[in-house]
Enzyme design. Structure first.
Site, PDB file in Angstrom:
ATOM      1  N   ALA A 147       0.848  -1.364  -0.176  1.00 42.47           N
ATOM      2  CA  ALA A 147       0.049  -0.049   0.244  1.00 42.47           C
ATOM      3  C   ALA A 147       0.412   1.627   0.485  1.00 42.47           C
ATOM      4  CB  ALA A 147      -0.557  -0.082   1.287  1.00 42.47           C
ATOM      5  N   LYS A 148       0.163   2.555  -0.476  1.00 39.44           N
ATOM      6  CA  LYS A 148       0.906   3.295  -0.532  1.00 39.44           C
ATOM      7  C   LYS A 148       1.103   4.600   0.274  1.00 39.44           C
ATOM      8  CE  LYS A 148       3.484   6.045  -4.776  1.00 39.44           C
ATOM      9  NZ  LYS A 148       4.076   5.859  -4.165  1.00 39.44           N
ATOM     10  N   VAL A 149       0.608   4.299   1.400  1.00 42.68           N
ATOM     11  CA  VAL A 149       1.091   5.290   2.694  1.00 42.68           C
ATOM     12  C   VAL A 149       2.075   6.040   2.369  1.00 42.68           C
ATOM     13  CG1 VAL A 149       0.690   5.121   5.018  1.00 42.68           C
ATOM     14  CG2 VAL A 149      -0.335   2.654   3.763  1.00 42.68           C
TER      15      VAL A 149
END
Ligand code: PPE
Length: 305
Positions: free
Chosen positions: A157-159
């Site tokens: 996930a691109k958190v």
């Protein structure tokens, strides 16, 4: 000029100067947000957006992982992005930054009652690591910071919060006079760059690090893998060590911002002939054509706006 630009914020286009958030925003304090980076390319048929739907699908997946409710569908997000690009038709921009985060309302870590804020901005990114680096290869160091494991962070996930390590590693590279840093994971294997996936070419075969190494499932990585497969050179996903990279024939990185970026050296150890290798150059060209809608085979990857 940024002053003329419009930013899409929670359903409305606002002036760049007014695209501000409150200092008590939860996502700012704790990194609870997700983002994307998407390229815009100029073509003879007008501007196009590269793999918009895949980026927005990953955006929604990233939000799901951190339980951030996004009150828009995939189609609505794609439409809002196109609207934003059109609203900035007169500005020199080549990159879209959608971002969503826990907003304001309550204090403390628990985000459960917080509203989601969502913005889509466009910026000028240019050649990410520099024109010279693109031509001759970038100088990369191995960061002393470790890439967190998949047990510590949801790395697919691109958190926003995940990027603190990338920022530290990039700072380390810059302070050491290099262009970019490579992160190793807890097993000592290569994970990825601060904002790029990594590939090596050795004895005619192409390799890239696997999801289990702690990487973002890059959309450029996926595109390059498809292109290589269609060339009859399927990319092998397996763990790669730092010393394997040193004796590789070619090394390159991939990312939306970085595109297909040749690597000149790693920790001052020159890779191969010290200039972009033939497979890197070939993939770079095919990727560049695909991204600009020049390739019939990959025509579905671009959306004209
Ligand atoms: N790994 C990381 C950690 C990463 O941030 C990116 C994208 C990639 C791999 C490649 O993914 P993709 O863009 O889907 O091919 N990094 C974005 C942020 C760069 C920035 O400076 O901000 C990007 O390239 O847009």
């Amino acid at each position: 000029m940024a002053s003329q630009q419009k930013v899409w914020m929670d359903g409305k286009l606002v002036d760049y100067a007014n695209a501000n958030i409150h200092v008590m925003t939860h996502g700012l304090h704790y990194g609870g947000g997700v983002f994307e980076g998407i390229r815009i390319y100029e073509t003879p048929k007008g501007r196009c957006i590269f793999r918009l739907r895949e980026h927005m699908a990953r955006f929604l997946d990233s939000a799901k992982v951190i339980s951030l409710n996004i009150p828009y569908s995939l189609d609505e997000l794609c439409e809002a992005t196109k609207l934003t690009v059109r609203a900035n038709a007169k500005s020199k921009v080549d990159y879209i930054r959608p971002i969503a985060y826990f907003g304001t309302g309550t204090y403390g870590l628990n985000p459960i009652k917080l509203p989601t804020s969502l913005a889509i901005a466009v910026v000028y990114m240019g050649v990410y690591l520099g024109e010279e680096q693109m031509k001759f290869g970038a100088r990369v160091i191995t960061s002393s910071w470790e890439k967190s494991g998949n047990r510590a962070l949801a790395l697919n996930a691109k958190v926003c919060g995940h990027y603190v390590v990338s920022v530290l590693a990039r700072l380390e590279a810059v302070k050491r006079g290099a262009d970019e840093a490579l992160l190793l994971n807890a097993d000592g294997n290569v994970a990825e760059g601060t904002g790029e996936n990594i590939f090596m070419v050795r004895k005619g075969k192409i390799y890239t690090t696997p999801i289990s190494a702690g990487i973002l499932e890059g959309i450029t990585r996926d595109s390059v893998m498809r292109i290589a497969e269609d060339l009859g050179m399927p990319v092998i996903e397996r763990d790669i060590t730092r010393s394997e990279l040193m004796i590789a024939d070619e090394v390159f990185m991939t990312g939306t911002a970085a595109e297909v970026q040749p690597i000149h050296s790693i920790d001052e150890m020159v890779i191969g002939a010290g200039k972009p290798g033939p497979i890197t150059v070939k993939l770079q060209k095919l990727f560049s054509d695909a991204a600009r809608g020049k390739s019939k085979k990959y025509a579905s990857w671009v959306d004209y706006v």
